[in-house]
Design an enzyme around this catalytic site. Structure first.
Site: not given
Lengths: 329, 324
Positions: B60, B129
Site C-alpha cells: 500500500e 476492515h
C-alpha cells in the site's frame, strides 16, 4: 549536457565540465554552511560535502526529460540536474522569488522544468515517487527514465523493498542510486542494516554495480551503463556508491559519535582533491582549473547577492495556493 | 432513466475516464485480472489493456507513493486501497507527499490523483476492515475528500475527482456496492464542494454524507408520520464542504443534527458543529446534536456492531432532542 559513450576516455572538455559541476555543488554548500552559521539560512540544512562525485557522475549520464527524486541531502542532486543557482539560493534563504516561493526550503527544492521532483524530508519517500515517475515514462513511451537517490539510512525503510519488487515486476525504467556514506543519521550503517543493498537487489533480479563514489569517472561510467540499460527496456538498475559524509547529519551537528581518526581520514577521500590530482596528469593546466574556480566563485557570489535581495514571501498568496483553485475549508 | 448499482456506476466512470483520457491509469491490489475485490473494476483490463490497468502486489505504501510520482510526471492515476483501514500504511504518500507537493513546490506542479477506497461497517468485517477514517484526510490541507451517497453521484463525482488537478480521496461504502439507484441524466451541477438537498423540510436540518444520508432519509420518512419535516443535506464532499448550503438550510429550520457513521469524537461533525455555532449562532434555536459511532473500535459480532452503528432510531432521537 551530453556525455560520452561508456568506456571511452573522457575528453578534456568533459573533465572540465565534471570539475565545474562538482565545484558548483561544493562551493554552494560551503556558502550555505556559512550563511547558516550567520543566521541567513533558517531551519535545517543537510550538506553533501564529500559526496559530489555521485550526483555529478550520475546526472551527467541523464537527459533533460529524465526525472529525479531526491532526499533531505539533496542540494547536489538539484544543482547537478540543472536547478538554476539564484532561484536555489533564494529558496533556501526563504524568499518569494525562490524556486518554490520560499515554502519548501532546503529539504524541498524542486524544479519540474528540469525533472527535479524534489528533495524530500522523509527518508525513503522519494523511492516510490520515482517508481511512479518511471511508470509515467513507461506508459507515455517517452524514452525517459527516473532516477532516485537515497542513502544507506533508507535501506531499512519498507518502501525500498516494496519498490524493488514493483519496479522489477513492471520492468520500470528506473535507476536506484544508493549513496552509502556509512552513517544513517547519527548511527553507523552496520548497526542499522544487516544485509547489503546489492544482495537485496539481486533477490529481485535487479542488476547492480558498486563503485567508489568518490571517483567521478567510475561513478559516471557505471551510471552510463546502467542508465542505458534502463532506457533500452531492461528494467530497474541499481548503483551503489561508497562515499563519505564530511559534515554532520545536519549542519550544526558536532558529530561526537565519529572518531577523530575517521574525521582526519576524510580528506584522503575528497572527490574534488582526487579529481584535481587526476587531471593534473592530463592536458588541463592549472590556469584552466583556476579559471573554473573563479567562474564558480563569481556565480555563487552573484547567487548570494540575489538571495539577499529577495523579498519575504507573501502570506496570503501562500495561504490561497494550497489547492489549484482557491481554498479548502 | 436506468437503474444502476453503486459498484457499476463507479465502473462506468472509470471506463469513461480511461476511454477519454490516455493519461488516466488504474492500479491497485486485484483490480485488473480479478476485477476488484468487490467487482468494481471488472472488465477494465480487457477493454483498456495491461499498460494502463494494472494489478499491484500488496504494497500500500508504494502503490500510493507511485501514484503521487506518476501524477507529478504527467499521468492521472486512479489507485484503489482495498479497505479504508489499509490507508494507514500509505499515510506518508498521502499526507507528506500528495497533499503538500503543490504548495511546497510553489505551485510548480499539481498532483491529479484519485485514491478510491471503501469505508464503513455493517458487514461484520471487524475492527480492521470497517473503519470510517475520512476525518484524518479532511484535516490535511491539500487533500480533497469526496463521499458519494448514491450511484448517480458516485458516477459523476468520480469523474469530477479524476478531472480535478488536486489529490482526491474518493470514499465508497462496501455495504452500498449493491445498492441500486437511478442514474441522473441531467447536466445538474455535481461539483466537488457542492452539497445537495436530498429531502426538503422545514423543521430540522440533518447534515450527512455517504451511506449515512440514506439513514437520514429513512429517519426523515418516519418523522414525517409525526408531522416533523426534516431537511436532509447530502454534503457529497467533506473537504471542501458546502458551508453555505448548511447555513442556508439552518437559517430556515433553526435546528441542526449532524449524522455520520464515523466515531463522533473529533470527527467531521465536530467541525461542522463548530462552524455553525460560530457563523450560524443567531439561527440556532437549540444546541446542535451529533449522531455517530461511540468512541470504540468497530466490533465484529452482529449484536455488538448493530448497537455500534448509527441508525434511524438514533437519528430520530436526536431530532426529537433538538425539537424538544
Amino acid at each position: 549536457m551530453k556525455s560520452t559513450k561508456a568506456g571511452k576516455p573522457a575528453s578534456k572538455s568533459q573533465l572540465l565540465d565534471f570539475y565545474e559541476r562538482m565545484l558548483l555543488v561544493r562551493e554552494a554548500e560551503n556558502k550555505l554552511s556559512s550563511l547558516f552559521a550567520d543566521g541567513e539560512v533558517p531551519g535545517f540544512i543537510h550538506l553533501s560535502i564529500g559526496q559530489e562525485a555521485v550526483c555529478v557522475g550520475v546526472t551527467a549520464a541523464l537527459e533533460k526529460q529524465d526525472t529525479l527524486a531526491s532526499n533531505h541531502r539533496g542540494h547536489g542532486h538539484a544543482l547537478s540536474k540543472g536547478v538554476e543557482l539564484e532561484s536555489f539560493f533564494l529558496e533556501i534563504m526563504g524568499k518569494e522569488e525562490g524556486i518554490c516561493g520560499g515554502r519548501g526550503g532546503s529539504m524541498h527544492v524542486a524544479d519540474m522544468s528540469v525533472g527535479m521532483l524534489g528533495a524530500n524530508g522523509i527518508v525513503g519517500a522519494g523511492i516510490p515517487l520515482a517508481i511512479g515517475s518511471a511508470l509515467a515514462h513507461q506508459v507515455r513511451k517517452n524514452d525517459a527514465i527516473a532516477v532516485v537517490f537515497f542513502g544507506d539510512g533508507a535501506l531499512a525503510e519498507g518502501v525500498l523493498h516494496e519498490s524493488f519488487n514493483l519496479a522489477a515486476l513492471w520492468k520500470l525504467p528506473v535507476l536506484f542510486v544508493c549513496e552509502n556514506n556509512g552513517w544513517s543519521e547519527f548511527s553507523p550503517a552496520n548497526l542499522q542494516f544487516v544485509a547489503n543493498v546489492r544482495d537485496l537487489a539481486k533477490a529481485f533480479d535487479i542488476p547492480s554495480q558498486c563503485v567508489d563514489g568518490n571517483e567521478i569517472l567510475d561513478v559516471h561510467k557505471a551510471a552510463e551503463e546502467l542508465t542505458a540499460a534502463a532506457r533500452r527496456g531492461d528494467g530497474p538498475q541499481l548503483l551503489e556508491c561508497i562515499t563519505h559524509r564530511v559534515r554532520g547529519h545536519f549542519e550544526g551537528d558536532p558529530q561526537k559519535y565519529r572518531t577523530e581518526e575517521e574525521m582526519t581520514s576524510l580528506s584522503e577521500h575528497d572527490p574534488i582533491t582526487k579529481f584535481e590530482k587526476l587531471v593534473a596528469t592530463k592536458r588541463i593546466t592549472k590556469k584552466e582549473m583556476q579559471s573554473v574556480r573563479d567562474k564558480i566563485n563569481q556565480k555563487i557570489s552573484n547567487a548570494v547577492d540575489a538571495g539577499r535581495g529577495g523579498s519575504d514571501p507573501d502570506f496570503e498568496r501562500a495561504r490561497t495556493d494550497v489547492y489549484t483553485a482557491g481554498e479548502g475549508l | 432513466m436506468a437503474e444502476v448499482r453503486y459498484a457499476k456506476a463507479i465502473n462506468m466512470a472509470l471506463d469513461e475516464a480511461l476511454s477519454e483520457d490516455p493519461s488516466v491509469v488504474l492500479f491497485g491490489e486485484d483490480v485488473a485480472q480479478a476485477g476488484g475485490p468487490f467487482g468494481v473494476t471488472r472488465g477494465l483490463l480487457d477493454k483498456h489493456g495491461e499498460l494502463r490497468v494494472r494489478d499491484t502486489p500488496i504494497s500500500e505504501a508504494t502503490i500510493v507513493g507511485a501514484a503521487v510520482g506518476a501524477a507529478m510526471s504527467g499521468l492521472k492515476p486512479v489507485v484503489e486501497i482495498m479497505f479504508m483501514d489499509f490507508v494507514a500504511i500509505s499515510m506518508d504518500a498521502l499526507v507528506n507527499q500528495a497533499a503538500k507537493a503543490r504548495f511546497m513546490f510553489g505551485g510548480q506542479c499539481t498532483v491529479p490523483m484519485v485514491l478510491r477506497t471503501p469505508h464503513g461497517g455493517g458487514v461484520n468485517a471487524g475492527p480492521q476492515h470497517s473503519q470510517c477514517l475520512e476525518a484524518w484526510f479532511a484535516h490535511i490541507p491539500g487533500l480533497k475528500v469526496v463521499v458519494p451517497s448514491n450511484p448517480s453521484d458516485a458516477n459523476k463525482l468520480l469523474k469530477a475527482a479524476i478531472a480535478d488537478p488536486d489529490p482526491v480521496i474518493f470514499i465508497e461504502n462496501k455495504a452500498m456496492y449493491s445498492l441500486k439507484g437511478e442514474m441522473s441524466e441531467t447536466e445538474e451541477d455535481v461539483a466537488i464542494g457542492k452539497a445537495r438537498i436530498a429531502r426538503s423540510g422545514t423543521d430540522v436540518t440533518i447534515v450527512s454524507y455517504g451511506a449515512a444520508v440514506n439513514t437520514a432519509l429513512a429517519a426523515a420518512k418516519t418523522l414525517a408520520q409525526s408531522n416533523i419535516e426534516a431537511e436532509v443535506i447530502d454534503l457529497r464532499s467533506i473537504q471542501p464542504w458546502d458551508e453555505a448550503a448548511v447555513l442556508e438550510s439552518l437559517s430556515r429550520t433553526h435546528r441542526l443534527v449532524i449524522l455520520h457513521e464515523a466515531v463522533t469524537s473529533f470527527g467531521v461533525g465536530a467541525e461542522i458543529a463548530a462552524r455553525m455555532a460560530d457563523i450560524g449562532f443567531d439561527e440556532l434555536d437549540a444546541p446542535i446534536v451529533r449522531v455517530g459511532a461511540p468512541f470504540m473500535p468497530v466490533p465484529f459480532a452482529k449484536s455488538l456492531e448493530s448497537q455500534y452503528l448509527p441508525n434511524t432510531d438514533k437519528v430520530i432521537a436526536a431530532v426529537e432532542q433538538v425539537l424538544a
